[in-house]
Write an enzyme that holds these catalytic residues in place. Structure first.
Site, mmCIF file in Angstrom:
data_model
loop_
_atom_site.group_PDB
_atom_site.id
_atom_site.type_symbol
_atom_site.label_atom_id
_atom_site.label_comp_id
_atom_site.label_asym_id
_atom_site.label_seq_id
_atom_site.Cartn_x
_atom_site.Cartn_y
_atom_site.Cartn_z
ATOM 1 N N GLU A 190 0.840 -1.187 0.000
ATOM 2 C CA GLU A 190 0.000 0.000 0.000
ATOM 3 C C GLU A 190 0.880 1.243 0.000
ATOM 4 O O GLU A 190 1.798 1.343 0.822
ATOM 5 C CB GLU A 190 -0.904 -0.011 1.251
ATOM 6 N N HIS A 248 -0.023 -0.007 16.452
ATOM 7 C CA HIS A 248 0.948 0.566 15.505
ATOM 8 C C HIS A 248 2.353 0.656 16.102
ATOM 9 O O HIS A 248 3.171 1.443 15.628
ATOM 10 C CB HIS A 248 0.533 1.979 15.083
ATOM 11 N N LEU A 259 -6.021 -1.788 -0.349
ATOM 12 C CA LEU A 259 -5.891 -1.893 1.105
ATOM 13 C C LEU A 259 -6.318 -3.315 1.496
ATOM 14 O O LEU A 259 -7.426 -3.535 1.964
ATOM 15 C CB LEU A 259 -6.787 -0.841 1.773
ATOM 16 N N PHE A 315 3.168 -0.778 8.408
ATOM 17 C CA PHE A 315 3.564 -1.057 9.787
ATOM 18 C C PHE A 315 3.808 -2.564 9.948
ATOM 19 O O PHE A 315 3.006 -3.373 9.449
ATOM 20 C CB PHE A 315 2.468 -0.626 10.759
ATOM 21 N N ALA A 316 4.856 -2.934 10.648
ATOM 22 C CA ALA A 316 5.130 -4.352 10.884
ATOM 23 C C ALA A 316 3.960 -5.003 11.606
ATOM 24 O O ALA A 316 3.700 -6.198 11.421
ATOM 25 C CB ALA A 316 6.412 -4.512 11.697
ATOM 26 N N ASP A 317 3.223 -4.209 12.394
ATOM 27 C CA ASP A 317 2.036 -4.739 13.095
ATOM 28 C C ASP A 317 1.057 -5.394 12.120
ATOM 29 O O ASP A 317 0.312 -6.290 12.506
ATOM 30 C CB ASP A 317 1.267 -3.615 13.795
ATOM 31 N N PHE A 318 1.047 -4.899 10.882
ATOM 32 C CA PHE A 318 0.041 -5.387 9.940
ATOM 33 C C PHE A 318 0.340 -6.808 9.462
ATOM 34 O O PHE A 318 -0.419 -7.390 8.701
ATOM 35 C CB PHE A 318 -0.126 -4.427 8.758
ATOM 36 N N ILE A 319 1.447 -7.356 9.923
ATOM 37 C CA ILE A 319 1.729 -8.759 9.629
ATOM 38 C C ILE A 319 0.623 -9.621 10.240
ATOM 39 O O ILE A 319 0.301 -10.690 9.731
ATOM 40 C CB ILE A 319 3.121 -9.169 10.156
ATOM 41 N N GLU A 321 -4.267 -6.512 2.993
ATOM 42 C CA GLU A 321 -3.019 -7.168 3.399
ATOM 43 C C GLU A 321 -2.948 -8.627 2.974
ATOM 44 O O GLU A 321 -1.881 -9.107 2.573
ATOM 45 C CB GLU A 321 -2.812 -7.055 4.907
#
Ligand SMILES: Cc1ncc(C[n+]2csc(CCOP(=O)(O)OP(=O)(O)O)c2C)c(N)n1
Lengths: 321, 326
Positions: free
Chosen positions: A29, A127, A56, A81-85, A58
């Site tokens: 994104e 985040h 959008l 953001f790595a959080d979105f893993i 993931e």
């Protein structure tokens, strides 16, 4: 030599690999403008077919990364953001990690999942994570945590060339860092730790941004404690040999990691030290990690994520002071 | 259809003005480095949250969109916006006690969550709808989202579930054509989100998101359907964000500046301006009243800033007790 910022080092590494291998492309994104700048400038060089602003979605982005990798490409997937893993968990943890195994070792998944990680922006529980232990816990994935621009560049190049899925989490707090970068090409192989500072009293294994805090702490403790700071740089593969050698010399060790303490990176490294160097230890292996709590936002973040004073204290304590 | 009294109309107008003033306050505080987290302005979007949230009862559930970090959805429902400002300054008087960063929450008014990772809103709202249906008290849930958000799988999973089980959930999509730096025309082949709802046999309506009364009326209809056991609906509000995605970031489409003409054209149809003109024409608003409302909102914002600034930070000793319920 030229000075590069942290993100610039990352984008330069990707650019060099894209120029070298037309199978490499960037998907994610907003990667063309790049909110955290690590893919900025690439679209101007390589066009929107190779630097793709994706929906959008993931799961679709990560899944397409895995699929294209299995079909012969080398995608660099930016999760923002790595959080979105967590949003792409099935495709990263179950698919990317396990397809090589499921294909009886005949089809690899050469790709990179990059994301900006860690605290520093005060953005709260969704985040601010650095989901390192979760990645380590899923065999098949490699994990890179660059602590400075030089390493970021060399490690990103290695990550792209690797024949496995590699998670590459760069840290928000490293963003302002600048460093001299050689003009010649260099690659830092995955699985090679670096002793960032030599010392004799205590071994400090630190990861990601914590390396920089550990170095600052070591400086402040100069004359009082001689700290040997080791940055594993990649947690999978983990260069445990370098850590063990150091522990055998200093007989004391503290592990400093920004991920959550419970079942964390430090726990794994500590256990490996105990298995291989127990008889050399003058004190229990100690650790300093994020508290077992969601990452609080705003002004409360610093009570969850280790800060310099705690790092100093942890090193002093480990040194027996 | 409820007949809107002069008082109702003024409440909507005042809520729009207060929303914008508080948005402006957050924008300034962000620029001054006084917000300890990021901020996504609601400029241009105010009529959607305000108009739709005005319809619901106090015991309904809301999942809010991130524009204005809760302001448009809460001010109109009587929630004090100073708790939004205080939260962003990290103060204990914020609506999340100063520990959330930017998340908007208000248990009393049914704001049980707000977007961090986009997409959860759809599925959590299905859960609010499920609870509402089980409660049997005629409650409903409204799920606000952007047009980017509906590209996540959760939208499709949630709307399917809500339709199959006839859950009382209203999906209000704030379609501004953009998702961060990316224009949605390049990431979806479907121009109208309403068409997606139809695929799941969910009634959908497209409304002018700059027209607060259009939003209000469409929501009223959808809410009534949901309350009476008719299941979910979707309202697609065509709107626009005037500013960059979040404060301090470039305002681009892909990697080139957004068209100034396009922004200016949408500003011509500013939701506050349109409503104000209508209310003046209908003799609901006078020049003096406009001035009074603006002044009061300004004063409220000044007071909120001071309140937030003067409020204490949370006690960090509380943090370990926030992890598990007793
Ligand atoms: C799962 C997830 N992916 C990405 C993001 C980063 N992000 C925050 S807002 C946003 C764009 C949202 O677009 P839209 O839903 O259309 O709402 P808008 O911001 O345009 O109002 C993105 C990509 C996120 N917060 N969560």
């Amino acid at each position: 030599m030229k000075e590069l910022m942290y993100w610039n080092a990352i984008s330069e590494a990707i650019a060099e690999e894209m120029a070298r291998d037309d199978k490499v492309f960037v998907i994610g994104e907003n990667v063309q403008e790049s909110p955290f700048l690590a893919t900025k400038g690439l679209v101007q060089k390589f066009g929107s077919d190779r630097v793709m602003d994706a929906p959008l979605s993931e799961l679709a982005i990560a899944g397409a990364t895995v699929g294209a990798a299995m079909a012969g490409y080398r995608p660099v997937c930016d999760l923002t953001f790595a959080d979105f893993i967590y949003c792409a968990a099935d495709e990263v943890l179950m698919k990317a990690a396990q397809q090589y195994f499921i294909h009886n070792g005949e089809v690899g998944v050469p790709c990179v999942f990059m994301g900006v990680a860690g605290g520093g922006f005060g953005n709260g529980p969704e985040h601010s994570r650095i989901p390192a232990a979760m990645v380590m816990h899923n065999p098949g994935l490699k994990l890179v945590l660059p602590s400075n621009p030089y390493d970021a560049k060399g490690l990103m190049k290695a990550a792209i060339r690797d024949n496995n899925p590699v998670c590459f989490f760069f840290h928000k707090k490293c963003m302002p860092m600048k460093q001299e970068i050689p003009d010649e090409e260099y690659i830092i192989p995955l699985g090679k730790a670096e002793i960032k500072r030599a010392g004799t009293d205590v071994t400090v294994v630190a990861t990601s941004y914590m390396v920089n805090l550990a170095l600052e702490a070591a400086k402040q403790l100069e004359g009082k404690v001689s700290s040997e700071i080791i940055d594993p740089r990649t947690l999978v593969p983990l260069d445990i040999d370098t850590i063990i050698e150091s522990v055998k010399k200093t007989n004391r060790v503290v592990i400093i990691d920004e991920d959550t303490e419970c079942c964390g990176v430090a726990a794994e490294i500590a256990q490996q030290i105990i298995e291989r160097a127990f008889d050399y230890l003058d004190a229990p292996v100690s650790r300093l990690c994020a508290a077992n709590s969601p990452i609080a936002g705003a002004a409360m973040e610093k009570y969850v994520i280790p800060q310099l004073p705690q790092v100093i204290k942890a090193i002093e304590t480990a040194a027996g002071l | 259809m409820k007949k809107l009294s002069k008082q109702d109309l003024l409440h909507l107008y005042r809520s729009l003005i207060r929303t914008r003033k508080f948005d402006q306050l957050n924008i300034r505080l962000a620029a001054e480095g006084k917000l300890l987290t990021f901020y996504h302005s609601a400029h241009g979007h105010e009529a959607v949250g305000t108009g739709a949230a005005a319809v619901v009862r106090d015991d309904d559930y809301l999942f809010i969109h991130h524009r204005g970090h809760g302001l448009p959805y809460s001010i109109v429902r009587g929630i004090d916006p100073k708790s939004c400002v205080a939260e962003h300054m990290g103060k204990s008087t914020g609506w999340g006690g100063g520990i959330t960063g930017f998340h908007a929450v208000d248990k009393e008014m049914g704001i049980l969550s707000s977007a961090g990772t986009i997409g959860s809103g759809f599925v959590l709202s299905a859960g609010y709808g499920l609870a509402a249906k089980k409660n049997g008290r005629g409650q409903i849930a409204i799920c606000f989202s952007g047009d980017g958000g509906v590209q996540r799988g959760q939208f499709h999973e949630a709307i399917n579930l809500c339709a199959a089980w006839k859950l009382p959930v209203v999906f209000v999509v704030e379609n501004n054509g953009m998702a961060w730096f990316t224009p949605n025309r390049d990431t979806t082949a479907v121009e109208n989100v309403a068409d997606l709802a139809k695929a799941y046999k969910v009634p959908a309506e497209i409304v002018d998101g700059m027209d607060i009364l259009a939003v209000y009326r469409a929501t009223e209809k959808a809410v009534e359907l949901a309350r009476n056991g008719g299941g979910p609906s979707l309202i697609e509000c065509k709107t626009f964000r005037y500013r960059s995605h979040s404060e301090g970031r470039p305002d681009v489409s892909h990697f080139e500046p957004r068209s100034k003409e396009e922004i200016a054209a949408w500003m011509e149809r500013d939701p506050i301006k349109l409503f104000e003109e209508k209310l003046v024409k209908d003799k609901v608003l006078t020049a003096t009243l406009i001035e009074t409302i603006a002044r009061e909102a300004d004063e409220e914002a000044v007071a909120a800033e001071k309140f937030s600034f003067d409020s204490p930070f949370p006690d960090p000793a509380r943090l370990p007790h926030m992890v598990y319920a007793p």
